[in-house]
Design a protein around this motif. Sequence first.
Motif, PDB file in Angstrom:
ATOM      1  N   ARG A  93      67.083 141.156 -50.576  1.00 41.83           N
ATOM      2  CA  ARG A  93      65.860 140.411 -50.277  1.00 41.83           C
ATOM      3  C   ARG A  93      65.461 139.617 -51.525  1.00 41.83           C
ATOM      4  NH1 ARG A  93      61.577 141.774 -46.088  1.00 41.83           N
ATOM      5  NH2 ARG A  93      62.825 143.622 -45.624  1.00 41.83           N
ATOM      6  N   LEU A  94      66.459 138.907 -52.084  1.00 44.53           N
ATOM      7  CA  LEU A  94      66.246 138.112 -53.292  1.00 44.53           C
ATOM      8  C   LEU A  94      65.614 138.984 -54.383  1.00 44.53           C
ATOM      9  CD1 LEU A  94      65.156 134.756 -51.611  1.00 44.53           C
ATOM     10  CD2 LEU A  94      67.439 135.507 -52.287  1.00 44.53           C
ATOM     11  N   CYS A  95      64.601 138.519 -55.090  1.00 40.89           N
ATOM     12  CA  CYS A  95      64.022 139.288 -56.196  1.00 40.89           C
ATOM     13  C   CYS A  95      63.377 140.587 -55.732  1.00 40.89           C
ATOM     14  CB  CYS A  95      62.977 138.457 -56.932  1.00 40.89           C
ATOM     15  SG  CYS A  95      63.641 137.014 -57.781  1.00 40.89           S
ATOM     16  N   CYS A  96      63.036 140.673 -54.450  1.00 39.94           N
ATOM     17  CA  CYS A  96      62.373 141.853 -53.901  1.00 39.94           C
ATOM     18  C   CYS A  96      63.366 142.922 -53.460  1.00 39.94           C
ATOM     19  CB  CYS A  96      61.499 141.460 -52.714  1.00 39.94           C
ATOM     20  SG  CYS A  96      60.262 140.199 -53.082  1.00 39.94           S
ATOM     21  N   SER A  97      64.656 142.738 -53.732  1.00 43.82           N
ATOM     22  CA  SER A  97      65.691 143.639 -53.213  1.00 43.82           C
ATOM     23  C   SER A  97      65.505 145.083 -53.655  1.00 43.82           C
ATOM     24  CB  SER A  97      67.076 143.146 -53.643  1.00 43.82           C
ATOM     25  OG  SER A  97      67.349 141.863 -53.119  1.00 43.82           O
ATOM     26  N   GLY A  98      65.163 145.305 -54.918  1.00 40.43           N
ATOM     27  CA  GLY A  98      65.008 146.667 -55.419  1.00 40.43           C
ATOM     28  C   GLY A  98      63.868 147.409 -54.748  1.00 40.43           C
ATOM     29  N   LEU A  99      62.725 146.732 -54.568  1.00 38.91           N
ATOM     30  CA  LEU A  99      61.610 147.374 -53.883  1.00 38.91           C
ATOM     31  C   LEU A  99      61.925 147.569 -52.403  1.00 38.91           C
ATOM     32  CD1 LEU A  99      58.349 145.889 -55.453  1.00 38.91           C
ATOM     33  CD2 LEU A  99      59.597 147.980 -56.026  1.00 38.91           C
ATOM     34  N   THR A 285      55.057 147.716 -49.071  1.00 41.39           N
ATOM     35  CA  THR A 285      54.814 146.550 -48.225  1.00 41.39           C
ATOM     36  C   THR A 285      55.792 145.427 -48.560  1.00 41.39           C
ATOM     37  OG1 THR A 285      53.128 145.711 -49.760  1.00 41.39           O
ATOM     38  CG2 THR A 285      52.361 146.993 -47.886  1.00 41.39           C
ATOM     39  N   GLN A 286      56.164 144.694 -47.538  1.00 38.77           N
ATOM     40  CA  GLN A 286      56.973 143.477 -47.666  1.00 38.77           C
ATOM     41  C   GLN A 286      56.197 142.377 -46.938  1.00 38.77           C
ATOM     42  OE1 GLN A 286      59.750 143.374 -49.386  1.00 38.77           O
ATOM     43  NE2 GLN A 286      60.546 145.462 -49.420  1.00 38.77           N
ATOM     44  N   THR A 287      55.902 141.284 -47.613  1.00 32.22           N
ATOM     45  CA  THR A 287      55.134 140.203 -47.005  1.00 32.22           C
ATOM     46  C   THR A 287      55.816 138.862 -47.261  1.00 32.22           C
ATOM     47  OG1 THR A 287      53.766 139.870 -48.981  1.00 32.22           O
ATOM     48  CG2 THR A 287      52.960 141.457 -47.349  1.00 32.22           C
ATOM     49  N   ALA A 288      55.287 137.827 -46.625  1.00 29.78           N
ATOM     50  CA  ALA A 288      55.813 136.479 -46.830  1.00 29.78           C
ATOM     51  C   ALA A 288      54.700 135.474 -46.586  1.00 29.78           C
ATOM     52  CB  ALA A 288      56.983 136.201 -45.895  1.00 29.78           C
ATOM     53  N   VAL A 289      54.812 134.330 -47.236  1.00 27.96           N
ATOM     54  CA  VAL A 289      53.875 133.222 -47.037  1.00 27.96           C
ATOM     55  C   VAL A 289      54.678 131.952 -46.776  1.00 27.96           C
ATOM     56  CG1 VAL A 289      52.070 134.244 -48.473  1.00 27.96           C
ATOM     57  CG2 VAL A 289      53.760 132.726 -49.522  1.00 27.96           C
ATOM     58  N   ARG A 290      54.133 131.063 -46.011  1.00 23.34           N
ATOM     59  CA  ARG A 290      54.799 129.774 -45.745  1.00 23.34           C
ATOM     60  C   ARG A 290      54.253 128.754 -46.729  1.00 23.34           C
ATOM     61  NH1 ARG A 290      57.607 125.966 -45.364  1.00 23.34           N
ATOM     62  NH2 ARG A 290      58.579 125.089 -43.476  1.00 23.34           N
ATOM     63  N   SER A 291      54.684 128.905 -47.954  1.00 20.67           N
ATOM     64  CA  SER A 291      54.185 128.027 -49.010  1.00 20.67           C
ATOM     65  C   SER A 291      55.158 128.035 -50.170  1.00 20.67           C
ATOM     66  CB  SER A 291      52.816 128.506 -49.499  1.00 20.67           C
ATOM     67  OG  SER A 291      52.402 127.790 -50.637  1.00 20.67           O
ATOM     68  N   PRO A 292      55.374 126.897 -50.811  1.00 20.89           N
ATOM     69  CA  PRO A 292      56.260 126.858 -51.985  1.00 20.89           C
ATOM     70  C   PRO A 292      55.539 127.338 -53.242  1.00 20.89           C
ATOM     71  CG  PRO A 292      55.446 124.661 -51.548  1.00 20.89           C
ATOM     72  CD  PRO A 292      54.895 125.545 -50.450  1.00 20.89           C
ATOM     73  N   MET A 298      50.796 138.680 -54.252  1.00 18.71           N
ATOM     74  CA  MET A 298      49.383 139.041 -54.084  1.00 18.71           C
ATOM     75  C   MET A 298      49.122 139.575 -52.689  1.00 18.71           C
ATOM     76  SD  MET A 298      47.682 138.996 -56.740  1.00 18.71           S
ATOM     77  CE  MET A 298      46.370 139.596 -55.682  1.00 18.71           C
ATOM     78  N   THR A 299      49.673 138.944 -51.656  1.00 13.42           N
ATOM     79  CA  THR A 299      49.460 139.449 -50.303  1.00 13.42           C
ATOM     80  C   THR A 299      50.071 140.836 -50.150  1.00 13.42           C
ATOM     81  OG1 THR A 299      51.467 138.399 -49.407  1.00 13.42           O
ATOM     82  CG2 THR A 299      49.449 137.107 -49.370  1.00 13.42           C
ATOM     83  N   ALA A 300      51.221 141.048 -50.793  1.00  9.97           N
ATOM     84  CA  ALA A 300      51.862 142.369 -50.746  1.00  9.97           C
ATOM     85  C   ALA A 300      51.029 143.402 -51.487  1.00  9.97           C
ATOM     86  CB  ALA A 300      53.268 142.288 -51.332  1.00  9.97           C
ATOM     87  N   GLY A 389      57.373 138.514 -50.849  1.00  9.96           N
ATOM     88  CA  GLY A 389      56.652 139.362 -51.785  1.00  9.96           C
ATOM     89  C   GLY A 389      56.837 140.822 -51.415  1.00  9.96           C
ATOM     90  N   ALA A 390      56.729 141.704 -52.394  1.00 16.86           N
ATOM     91  CA  ALA A 390      56.876 143.141 -52.147  1.00 16.86           C
ATOM     92  C   ALA A 390      55.984 143.900 -53.113  1.00 16.86           C
ATOM     93  CB  ALA A 390      58.331 143.574 -52.324  1.00 16.86           C
ATOM     94  N   ALA A 391      55.505 145.064 -52.662  1.00 16.49           N
ATOM     95  CA  ALA A 391      54.667 145.908 -53.512  1.00 16.49           C
ATOM     96  C   ALA A 391      54.838 147.366 -53.126  1.00 16.49           C
ATOM     97  CB  ALA A 391      53.194 145.504 -53.403  1.00 16.49           C
ATOM     98  N   VAL A 392      54.618 148.239 -54.090  1.00 12.21           N
ATOM     99  CA  VAL A 392      54.693 149.683 -53.891  1.00 12.21           C
ATOM    100  C   VAL A 392      53.528 150.322 -54.637  1.00 12.21           C
ATOM    101  CG1 VAL A 392      55.987 151.795 -54.445  1.00 12.21           C
ATOM    102  CG2 VAL A 392      57.190 149.786 -53.571  1.00 12.21           C
TER     103      VAL A 392
END
Length: 397
Positions: A93-99, A285-292, A298-300, A389-392
């Motif tokens: 999951r790109l940079c979020c792969s580890g989380l 949590t795993q989240t996503a935004v439709r924005s560059p 932050m949402t995560a 995005g990802a958070a723990v």
Amino acid sequence: MSQFSSDVFVYDAVRTPKGRVRRGGGTLTDVPAYELLATLLRALQARGLDAERVDDIVIGTSTAAGDQGGDVARAAALWAQWPDTVPGGVVSRLCCSGLDAIGTAAAKVASGMHDVVVAGGVESMSRVPMLTDKPAFAYEGPLQDVTGYVTIGVAADLTAADAGFTREDLDSYAVTSHRRSAASATSASIVPITSGDTVVLDRDEGARADATLDGFAALGTLFGEDPSWERVARQLPDSLRPTGGLHTLGTAPQLADGASALVLGSGRSREVAGSDPIGRIVAVTQTAVRSPRLTAGMTAARAALDRAGITAANLDVVEANESFAVSPLLVARELGLDPARVNPNGGAVATGHPLGASGGMLLVNALDELARTDGEFALLVIPGGLGLGAAVVVQRV
């Protein structure tokens, strides 16, 4: 206080030191990804883990190509001479792969599917540079337009400009990261990389105790003329493009090699793990935004706190991946955090961001810091490309 119906404990947590990628070859260039990970698997076994009874290995890697392509988790287990019966797999999951790997492992344990799972990540950016796998979203125009893909540095500059952070804010943060990293103590959670009886690397590279604001201010910006700004202009015609750009080599995450591995298990896993638990996974949590922009972290983070049933005031430590200097600055400001609790031992702009390995490294660092300060809760946050995005949230036991 958990999103899981059953407790998920962390019984052990280790990582390699981070080796910086350099032209002509870095310290860990000759160490394949499977060996980086196998080093940690051997260490976990030596520290008491009964490898014979591990139900699965879940490893995050961002660029699944070269010697970290295919199923590097299974390959590393065999290379480490673990029992042939231990399976393993990879999440990306790109940079979020580890989380993501940690979340997947936690779900396996919480569901009762498995009792003990090793989770973490690995990335050898010296041997497998980012985008080596030639993903279509980065190279095919029509898909780029549909996904809104932009160079990650452009996303960082746009995020900083929108948030009102100045070039000096970014430079000042980077200086702090270097000084904190240089002053941090070597942890027993860091497993040295060796070759025979020779220690190749035993601590993170790159931190500069002598970093100064004047030195960083003299660096040129990286992304001011990047072609991705054309796509930003089409998607967000009213967006603010910072003149000349904002981030530099000093405020971008350094490229690095490394691996991380954690033992996750249920409450009945002490015998297999060989130790008492040191932490509890409270929310993932795993989240996503439709924005560059780099705002999905932050949402995560907000979603993870909500699912954990706590607020930012309960956090003793925050490990916000320094996916450019803007990322931790944004997390600290938006959550109203004391800056001293955010990356207290520095981060990726000083010592590197080994992509898929970083999520596990943040968790290792957080548990070490909670133990050192007698804290209770920590938040880990990573924003990634394509609006991910990802958070723990982890609680010290």
